[in-house]
Design a protein around this motif. Structure first.
Motif, PDB file in Angstrom:
ATOM      1  N   GLU A 282       5.519  -8.162  43.317  1.00 23.36           N
ATOM      2  CA  GLU A 282       5.778  -8.626  44.677  1.00 23.36           C
ATOM      3  C   GLU A 282       7.080  -8.907  44.725  1.00 23.36           C
ATOM      4  OE1 GLU A 282       1.621 -11.081  45.367  1.00 23.36           O
ATOM      5  OE2 GLU A 282       3.288 -12.025  44.483  1.00 23.36           O
ATOM      6  N   LEU A 283       7.897  -9.326  43.751  1.00 21.25           N
ATOM      7  CA  LEU A 283       9.343  -9.668  43.712  1.00 21.25           C
ATOM      8  C   LEU A 283      10.114  -8.350  43.759  1.00 21.25           C
ATOM      9  CD1 LEU A 283      11.177 -12.504  42.079  1.00 21.25           C
ATOM     10  CD2 LEU A 283      12.140 -10.270  41.890  1.00 21.25           C
ATOM     11  N   LEU A 284       9.876  -7.526  43.073  1.00 11.49           N
ATOM     12  CA  LEU A 284      10.570  -5.871  43.108  1.00 11.49           C
ATOM     13  C   LEU A 284      10.520  -5.364  44.560  1.00 11.49           C
ATOM     14  CD1 LEU A 284       9.712  -4.782  39.665  1.00 11.49           C
ATOM     15  CD2 LEU A 284      11.874  -5.562  40.476  1.00 11.49           C
ATOM     16  N   GLU A 285       9.040  -5.531  45.026  1.00 12.55           N
ATOM     17  CA  GLU A 285       8.757  -4.678  46.358  1.00 12.55           C
ATOM     18  C   GLU A 285       9.618  -5.608  47.549  1.00 12.55           C
ATOM     19  OE1 GLU A 285       4.584  -5.098  46.524  1.00 12.55           O
ATOM     20  OE2 GLU A 285       4.228  -2.956  45.559  1.00 12.55           O
ATOM     21  N   HIS A 286       9.561  -7.124  47.306  1.00 14.37           N
ATOM     22  CA  HIS A 286      10.519  -7.986  48.201  1.00 14.37           C
ATOM     23  C   HIS A 286      11.832  -7.444  48.149  1.00 14.37           C
ATOM     24  CE1 HIS A 286      12.713 -11.439  49.213  1.00 14.37           C
ATOM     25  NE2 HIS A 286      12.024 -11.387  50.237  1.00 14.37           N
ATOM     26  N   ASP A 287      12.422  -7.215  46.867  1.00 14.54           N
ATOM     27  CA  ASP A 287      13.845  -6.563  46.983  1.00 14.54           C
ATOM     28  C   ASP A 287      14.223  -5.312  47.624  1.00 14.54           C
ATOM     29  OD1 ASP A 287      14.618  -8.855  45.440  1.00 14.54           O
ATOM     30  OD2 ASP A 287      14.783  -7.539  43.538  1.00 14.54           O
ATOM     31  N   HIS A 288      12.943  -4.267  47.435  1.00 13.25           N
ATOM     32  CA  HIS A 288      13.068  -3.219  48.159  1.00 13.25           C
ATOM     33  C   HIS A 288      13.091  -3.303  49.749  1.00 13.25           C
ATOM     34  CE1 HIS A 288      10.870  -1.181  44.532  1.00 13.25           C
ATOM     35  NE2 HIS A 288      12.278  -1.389  44.308  1.00 13.25           N
ATOM     36  N   ARG A 289      12.320  -4.382  50.239  1.00 12.53           N
ATOM     37  CA  ARG A 289      12.301  -4.475  51.793  1.00 12.53           C
ATOM     38  C   ARG A 289      13.631  -5.141  52.044  1.00 12.53           C
ATOM     39  NH1 ARG A 289       8.211  -2.695  50.070  1.00 12.53           N
ATOM     40  NH2 ARG A 289       9.306  -0.899  50.280  1.00 12.53           N
TER      41      ARG A 289
ATOM     42  N   ASP B   7       0.601 -12.524  33.364  1.00 14.83           N
ATOM     43  CA  ASP B   7       1.724 -11.999  32.688  1.00 14.83           C
ATOM     44  C   ASP B   7       2.640 -11.615  33.895  1.00 14.83           C
ATOM     45  OD1 ASP B   7       0.803 -12.357  30.045  1.00 14.83           O
ATOM     46  OD2 ASP B   7      -0.110 -10.756  30.169  1.00 14.83           O
ATOM     47  N   LEU B   8       1.954 -11.129  34.972  1.00 13.04           N
ATOM     48  CA  LEU B   8       2.843 -10.513  36.110  1.00 13.04           C
ATOM     49  C   LEU B   8       3.541 -11.775  36.754  1.00 13.04           C
ATOM     50  CD1 LEU B   8       0.691  -7.709  37.859  1.00 13.04           C
ATOM     51  CD2 LEU B   8       3.074  -7.512  36.577  1.00 13.04           C
ATOM     52  N   ALA B   9       2.780 -13.032  36.716  1.00 15.56           N
ATOM     53  CA  ALA B   9       3.070 -14.349  37.433  1.00 15.56           C
ATOM     54  C   ALA B   9       4.458 -14.987  36.502  1.00 15.56           C
ATOM     55  CB  ALA B   9       2.185 -15.083  37.491  1.00 15.56           C
ATOM     56  N   ASP B  10       4.274 -14.779  35.311  1.00 14.14           N
ATOM     57  CA  ASP B  10       5.362 -15.299  34.308  1.00 14.14           C
ATOM     58  C   ASP B  10       6.690 -14.391  34.459  1.00 14.14           C
ATOM     59  OD1 ASP B  10       3.497 -17.227  33.482  1.00 14.14           O
ATOM     60  OD2 ASP B  10       3.141 -16.137  31.540  1.00 14.14           O
ATOM     61  N   MET B  11       6.351 -12.883  34.466  1.00 13.71           N
ATOM     62  CA  MET B  11       7.509 -12.250  34.575  1.00 13.71           C
ATOM     63  C   MET B  11       8.088 -12.352  36.055  1.00 13.71           C
ATOM     64  SD  MET B  11       7.592  -8.029  34.076  1.00 13.71           S
ATOM     65  CE  MET B  11       8.845  -7.492  33.298  1.00 13.71           C
ATOM     66  N   GLY B  12       7.567 -12.608  37.078  1.00 13.26           N
ATOM     67  CA  GLY B  12       7.952 -12.883  38.273  1.00 13.26           C
ATOM     68  C   GLY B  12       8.995 -14.037  38.335  1.00 13.26           C
ATOM     69  N   ARG B  13       8.605 -15.134  37.622  1.00 13.02           N
ATOM     70  CA  ARG B  13       9.407 -16.272  37.525  1.00 13.02           C
ATOM     71  C   ARG B  13      10.299 -15.963  36.784  1.00 13.02           C
ATOM     72  NH1 ARG B  13       4.209 -18.440  37.601  1.00 13.02           N
ATOM     73  NH2 ARG B  13       4.006 -18.569  35.581  1.00 13.02           N
ATOM     74  N   GLU B  14      10.332 -15.264  35.598  1.00 12.33           N
ATOM     75  CA  GLU B  14      11.582 -14.941  34.865  1.00 12.33           C
ATOM     76  C   GLU B  14      12.587 -14.046  35.334  1.00 12.33           C
ATOM     77  OE1 GLU B  14       9.888 -12.946  31.238  1.00 12.33           O
ATOM     78  OE2 GLU B  14       9.061 -14.899  30.799  1.00 12.33           O
TER      79      GLU B  14
END
Length: 181
Positions: free
Chosen positions: A5-12, A128-135
């Motif tokens: 979600e974070l990467l896709e948000h960056d794309h938007r 794991d995806l949630a942890d990576m999003g925070r990181e």
């Protein structure tokens, strides 16, 4: 926000910056958008290279080949960002470079969102995806803000070069009066 979600948000956000560039009413406004775009894409690429791509290489079948393609695309984008970063307000080359950058970024985003990110979501646990999003979110504040096309793009060399580049970028940003975030 999880990592995907974070990467896709960056794309938007980057897509919006391209629209802002086209809507800008003056050279000064266009230059401000270019500087934001350089910063955001530089951060995004550095975080993908340091945190996302090494993981994808490990967890995805054929991840090595796929990530090598993404790294090559990053190289092209970084060279365009560097060229844009070196131009001044009103430079006649800006529009052509922005059009080329937009084309490269749109292609890269289509591949990531159409292939890589869904495969990562499938391969990793939601926690794991949630942890990576925070990181990723925390690391964004320490990532380089300028393109470094000749710097390493893979760990471990990237892990050593990234913080040095980020510190150098922030000093340059302050000296040149660029906006901070």
């Amino acid at each position: 926000m999880d990592a995907v979600e974070l990467l896709e948000h960056d794309h938007r956000m980057v897509e919006q910056l391209f629209r802002d560039y086209r809507a800008a009413a003056s050279d000064a406004q266009r230059r401000a958008v270019v500087e934001l775009l350089v910063r955001e894409l530089s951060r995004h690429a550095a975080l993908e290279e340091l945190m996302v791509y090494p993981l994808a290489k490990r967890v995805l079948p054929d991840g090595e080949r796929e990530i090598d393609e993404h790294l090559a695309e990053h190289g092209t984008v970084k060279k365009l960002l560097l060229a844009l970063d070196r131009l001044g307000p009103g430079d006649e080359r800006t529009d052509a470079l922005m059009a080329e950058l937009q084309q490269e970024v749109e292609h890269h985003v289509r591949e990531e969102e159409g292939e890589l990110l869904p495969r990562l979501r499938e391969a990793l646990e939601p926690e794991d995806l949630a942890d990576m999003g925070r990181e990723l979110d925390a690391a964004k504040h320490l990532a380089p803000t300028r393109p470094h096309p000749h710097a390493p793009d893979e760990p471990p060399a990237l892990a050593l070069a990234g913080p040095v580049a980020a510190l150098y970028d922030r000093i340059r940003d302050r000296v040149q009066g660029r906006p901070r975030t």
